[in-house]
Scaffold this motif. Structure first.
Motif, mmCIF file in Angstrom:
data_model
loop_
_atom_site.group_PDB
_atom_site.id
_atom_site.type_symbol
_atom_site.label_atom_id
_atom_site.label_comp_id
_atom_site.label_asym_id
_atom_site.label_seq_id
_atom_site.Cartn_x
_atom_site.Cartn_y
_atom_site.Cartn_z
ATOM 1 N N ALA A 1 20.017 41.012 57.748
ATOM 2 C CA ALA A 1 20.301 40.087 58.848
ATOM 3 C C ALA A 1 19.354 40.391 59.996
ATOM 4 O O ALA A 1 19.371 41.491 60.551
ATOM 5 C CB ALA A 1 21.750 40.235 59.294
ATOM 6 N N LEU A 2 18.499 39.425 60.323
ATOM 7 C CA LEU A 2 17.548 39.579 61.424
ATOM 8 C C LEU A 2 18.042 38.769 62.620
ATOM 9 O O LEU A 2 18.432 37.606 62.465
ATOM 10 C CB LEU A 2 16.167 39.065 61.026
ATOM 11 N N PRO A 3 18.008 39.342 63.822
ATOM 12 C CA PRO A 3 18.385 38.560 64.999
ATOM 13 C C PRO A 3 17.377 37.426 65.209
ATOM 14 O O PRO A 3 16.187 37.592 64.973
ATOM 15 C CB PRO A 3 18.338 39.567 66.142
ATOM 16 N N VAL A 4 17.890 36.285 65.632
ATOM 17 C CA VAL A 4 17.044 35.120 65.898
ATOM 18 C C VAL A 4 16.784 35.037 67.400
ATOM 19 O O VAL A 4 17.719 35.071 68.202
ATOM 20 C CB VAL A 4 17.705 33.819 65.407
ATOM 21 N N VAL A 5 15.513 34.943 67.763
ATOM 22 C CA VAL A 5 15.121 34.664 69.139
ATOM 23 C C VAL A 5 14.615 33.228 69.148
ATOM 24 O O VAL A 5 13.640 32.895 68.473
ATOM 25 C CB VAL A 5 14.026 35.642 69.638
ATOM 26 N N ASP A 6 15.309 32.383 69.868
ATOM 27 C CA ASP A 6 14.971 30.965 69.961
ATOM 28 C C ASP A 6 13.940 30.800 71.073
ATOM 29 O O ASP A 6 14.273 30.920 72.261
ATOM 30 C CB ASP A 6 16.246 30.178 70.252
ATOM 31 N N LEU A 7 12.679 30.551 70.706
ATOM 32 C CA LEU A 7 11.622 30.456 71.709
ATOM 33 C C LEU A 7 11.826 29.265 72.627
ATOM 34 O O LEU A 7 11.528 29.336 73.819
ATOM 35 C CB LEU A 7 10.240 30.412 71.044
ATOM 36 N N ARG A 8 12.376 28.170 72.116
ATOM 37 C CA ARG A 8 12.658 27.016 72.980
ATOM 38 C C ARG A 8 13.631 27.407 74.080
ATOM 39 O O ARG A 8 13.412 27.125 75.251
ATOM 40 C CB ARG A 8 13.226 25.852 72.166
ATOM 41 N N GLN A 9 14.699 28.073 73.707
ATOM 42 C CA GLN A 9 15.699 28.492 74.674
ATOM 43 C C GLN A 9 15.120 29.519 75.649
ATOM 44 O O GLN A 9 15.411 29.490 76.844
ATOM 45 C CB GLN A 9 16.905 29.072 73.940
#
Length: 148
Positions: free
Chosen positions: A64-72
Motif C-alpha cells: 500500500a503506497l500513500p497517494v499524493v494528489d498533485l492537483r490537490q
C-alpha cells in the motif's frame, strides 16, 4: 518515451553535467521531477480510501503506497478515487504514488539550467529548471512532498 537530445556539441545526457527529469501535468501546470526519484509510470489508476480520515493509498504488488494528489497539492480540485496517470516515486525513505493528469516526456537539461527560486507558490518546489521544449518549469523536490 525518449529523452530529448542535447544540442550539437554538448556532452551526452548521461554526463553528470546533465539532469534528466520526468515532466508531469496537474491541471494546466507542468512540473519536473528528477528521473532518479521515479520508480514506475502507470496508466489510469483507481486508489483506495480506507476510511474517511485516512489518506488514500494505491496497492501495488501487495504494498500500500500513500497517494499524493498533485492537483490537490496545488489548490485544484483533487481526484476522487482514481486518476488518469500515476508516477510511483521515492520520497526520502518512503515510496509514494503521485496522482497526476498526465505523465509526459523525459527531458534532459544541463545542470546549470536548474536554479533556486524564492517566489514559487508551491511549497514542494524550491527550484526551477529551464527545459528547451517547455521553458521554465517548477522542479518538485520529492523530499518535500507531504505524505502524511
Amino acid at each position: 518515451m525518449q529523452p530529448s537530445s542535447p544540442s550539437a556539441g554538448e556532452p551526452a545526457p548521461s554526463s553528470p553535467a546533465f539532469i534528466e527529469v520526468v515532466v508531469v501535468r496537474a491541471g494546466t501546470y507542468l512540473f519536473a521531477i528528477d528521473v532518479e526519484a521515479a520508480i514506475e509510470i502507470r496508466g489510469p489508476e483507481t486508489f483506495d480510501r480506507p476510511g474517511s480520515s485516512a489518506r488514500p493509498h494505491l496497492t501495488v504488488r501487495g504494498h500500500a503506497l500513500p497517494v499524493v494528489d498533485l492537483r490537490q497539492a496545488i489548490g485544484l480540485s483533487g481526484f476522487a478515487h482514481g486518476c488518469p496517470a500515476m508516477l510511483l516515486m521515492q520520497a526520502g525513505a518512503e515510496s509514494l504514488a503521485l496522482a497526476v493528469d498526465e505523465v509526459r516526456d523525459i527531458e534532459s537539461a544541463p545542470c546549470h539550467k536548474v536554479q533556486p527560486v524564492a517566489n514559487i507558490p508551491f511549497g514542494f518546489c524550491s527550484h526551477r529548471i529551464a527545459l528547451s521544449t517547455l521553458g521554465e518549469t517548477p522542479l518538485i523536490d520529492h523530499a518535500l512532498l507531504k505524505i502524511g
